[in-house]
Design an enzyme around this catalytic site. Structure first.
Site, PDB file in Angstrom:
ATOM      1  N   LYS A 124       0.796  -1.260  -0.057  1.00  0.00           N
ATOM      2  CA  LYS A 124       0.047   0.065  -0.122  1.00  0.00           C
ATOM      3  C   LYS A 124       0.938   1.220  -0.024  1.00  0.00           C
ATOM      4  O   LYS A 124       0.305   2.420  -0.368  1.00  0.00           O
ATOM      5  CB  LYS A 124      -0.904  -0.065   1.323  1.00  0.00           C
ATOM      6  CG  LYS A 124      -2.094  -1.134   1.215  1.00  0.00           C
ATOM      7  CD  LYS A 124      -2.740  -0.952   2.409  1.00  0.00           C
ATOM      8  CE  LYS A 124      -4.175  -1.968   2.354  1.00  0.00           C
ATOM      9  NZ  LYS A 124      -5.077  -1.901   3.408  1.00  0.00           N
ATOM     10  N   ARG A 125       2.013   1.091   0.531  1.00  0.00           N
ATOM     11  CA  ARG A 125       2.964   2.449   0.529  1.00  0.00           C
ATOM     12  C   ARG A 125       3.145   2.863  -0.882  1.00  0.00           C
ATOM     13  O   ARG A 125       3.729   3.937  -0.878  1.00  0.00           O
ATOM     14  CB  ARG A 125       4.210   2.088   1.368  1.00  0.00           C
ATOM     15  CG  ARG A 125       5.078   1.258   0.757  1.00  0.00           C
ATOM     16  CD  ARG A 125       6.438   1.112   1.638  1.00  0.00           C
ATOM     17  NE  ARG A 125       7.473   0.284   1.028  1.00  0.00           N
ATOM     18  CZ  ARG A 125       7.484  -0.898   1.489  1.00  0.00           C
ATOM     19  NH1 ARG A 125       6.582  -1.601   2.069  1.00  0.00           N
ATOM     20  NH2 ARG A 125       8.488  -1.870   0.988  1.00  0.00           N
TER      21      ARG A 125
END
Length: 484
Positions: free
Chosen positions: A249-250
């Site tokens: 997700k980063r």
């Protein structure tokens, strides 16, 4: 098992999260392979993690697959409804001596693992229950003592398999733990359920992520113990973020539906995804755009790379703009209508006018959301003006007054085409002793709300005489004199 057999493959997601990019790529590769070979794609939901699995996540996976255009031929099958098969398979392995009862408690196992780590040893199960006489173990179980079932890894030697991507892969049996097949509560582990299902469903090829390579020897040993034909294994490389770490997700969105929400065309995402870790071969080296039928025709396991793929958001954006530009307006319209529905926007133009506007705008679109945001003025009089554009090009009261006067020229003119609107504006600018660019820039903002747009005169022709006259005439009301 011969790879020449009519393929039966599966996509088997765990519904503990939505369909993510890696899972979608696995589903796509299985789908392309099945369609290329005239085989069967089975959808299996691995939902035996009862605490984390949910119907919402299952539906999210199905929605993501449908959006990508990945259909399946059989299923979905749910592992939660197939527990008897797994227990029967475990009993077969027990009966043949390839598995044994383990009575060690969770607390005991944790203590031994901690002690092994402290002593610098691998934290593997020490096999102490393996020496229990099977008859004694059966009596202990019958008496109600809780126990799991573990697979008995052969002592000494190696376990190997031929991978269609990585070639020969070999593991020393001494490095493989006697793993649990069936927990004490009767719930199967992944290692048991996946093999029982793959055998029962007569799968010929197992195409999945390379992170499963370490699981494969445990599955190979079960195939051998059960006397089942071995499938062809093909482990596809991982997908990394731009920083070469596992995609997460980063790095941005990883859920497939998130990309839909970002305005990505499904076919563009499918094309982009297919080229993450697969190449159509040297004959296609100068091409990147492939339709679905072409991908199906060209796909083969030989084209899968051993190297990890890198997810490039800029490249995805490029694919998206290319597909939007190439799509006929009629094909784009249903996708755009979905964006309008989400935005609560209703166009106020005829279908023919809408299609003409889409054709005008699609070369400039970055994504489908543009048609519900910065392009609203082409489909309705309900749109907003970019404050920065207004400040830059309409803050001068003299310019606003001239645009209002220009609207009268257009209102009385007989023709209203690209050529005539341009001629009228330039003649008016010369008459007033002002640069045409000032009127062009001001008109663009007045008509579209934006500082950037297609050719102003193409925009005028597309909007039509009535709208152009009204919007130019309203400029003075839109920005009060002196308001910068």
């Amino acid at each position: 098992m011969s790879s020449a057999s009519t393929p039966r493959v599966r996509f088997a997601p765990s519904p503990t999260g939505y369909l993510h990019v890696g899972g979608a790529r696995t589903a796509l590769f299985n789908w392309l392979f099945a369609r290329h070979c005239g085989g069967t794609l089975i959808l299996r939901i691995e939902d035996t993690d009862f605490e984390r699995s949910s119907e919402e996540m299952v539906e999210g996976i199905l929605v993501g697959m449908r959006w990508l255009g990945i259909d399946w031929d059989d299923g979905p099958f749910y592992q939660s409804q197939r527990l008897d098969l797994y227990r029967q398979t475990a009993e077969k392995l027990l009966a043949s001596g390839h598995a044994y009862h383990c009575f060690c408690t969770k607390e005991e196992l944790e203590q031994r693992r901690a002690a092994a780590i402290a002593a610098g040893r691998p934290p593997m199960y020490d096999r102490r229950c393996r020496s229990i006489d099977p008859n004694v173990a059966a009596e202990r179980k019958t008496s109600g003592e809780a126990c799991a079932i573990r697979f008995a890894i052969p002592e000494g030697g190696n376990t190997s398999f031929d991978d269609a991507v990585f070639g020969r892969v070999e593991f020393a049996n001494s490095e493989i733990e006697d793993f649990v097949l069936l927990r004490s509560d009767g719930i199967p582990t992944y290692h048991l359920s996946v093999v029982a299902d793959d055998i029962d469903m007569r799968l010929t090829h197992i195409i999945r992520g390379a992170d499963h390579i370490s699981n494969t020897p445990k599955q190979v040993l079960q195939y051998q113990a059960l006397g089942a034909p071995m499938p062809v294994f093909a482990h596809v490389p991982l997908i990394l973020g731009p920083d070469k770490t596992r995609l997460s997700k980063r790095h941005g969105a990883t859920s497939v539906i998130s990309y839909k929400d970002m305005g990505i065309v499904p076919e563009a995402f499918r094309n982009f995804l297919a080229l993450l870790g697969w190449s159509p071969g040297p004959s296609q080296k100068d091409r990147e755009i492939f339709g679905s039928d072409e991908l199906i025709q060209l796909f083969s396991l030989d084209g899968i790379s051993k190297s990890n793929a890198v997810f490039d958001n800029d490249k995805l954006a490029w694919f998206n703009t290319e597909y939007i530009r190439a799509y006929p307006a009629e094909k784009l319209l249903p996708l755009i209508e979905e964006e309008w529905d989400r935005a609560g926007f209703t166009p106020a133009r005829s279908r023919d006018e809408i299609l003409a506007a889409i054709d005008l705008l699609k070369p400039r679109a970055r994504n489908l959301k543009d048609f519900a945001t910065v392009f609203r003025a082409y489909f309705s009089d309900d749109f907003e003006y970019d404050p920065a554009a207004v400040t830059k090009f309409l803050s001068d009261g003299a310019v606003r007054a001239l645009l209002s006067e220009l609207s009268h020229r257009y209102a009385v003119g007989a023709d209203f085409t690209e050529a005539s609107t341009e001629a009228t504006l330039r003649a008016f600018a010369e008459e007033k002793g002002i640069k045409a660019g000032q009127l062009i820039n001001g008109s663009r903002v007045a008509l579209t709300g934006q500082a950037v747009a297609p050719s102003l005169f193409a925009v005028m022709a597309q909007l039509g005489k009535e709208r152009v006259v009204q919007r130019l005439a309203a400029v003075d009301k839109m920005v009060p004199i002196g308001d910068v």
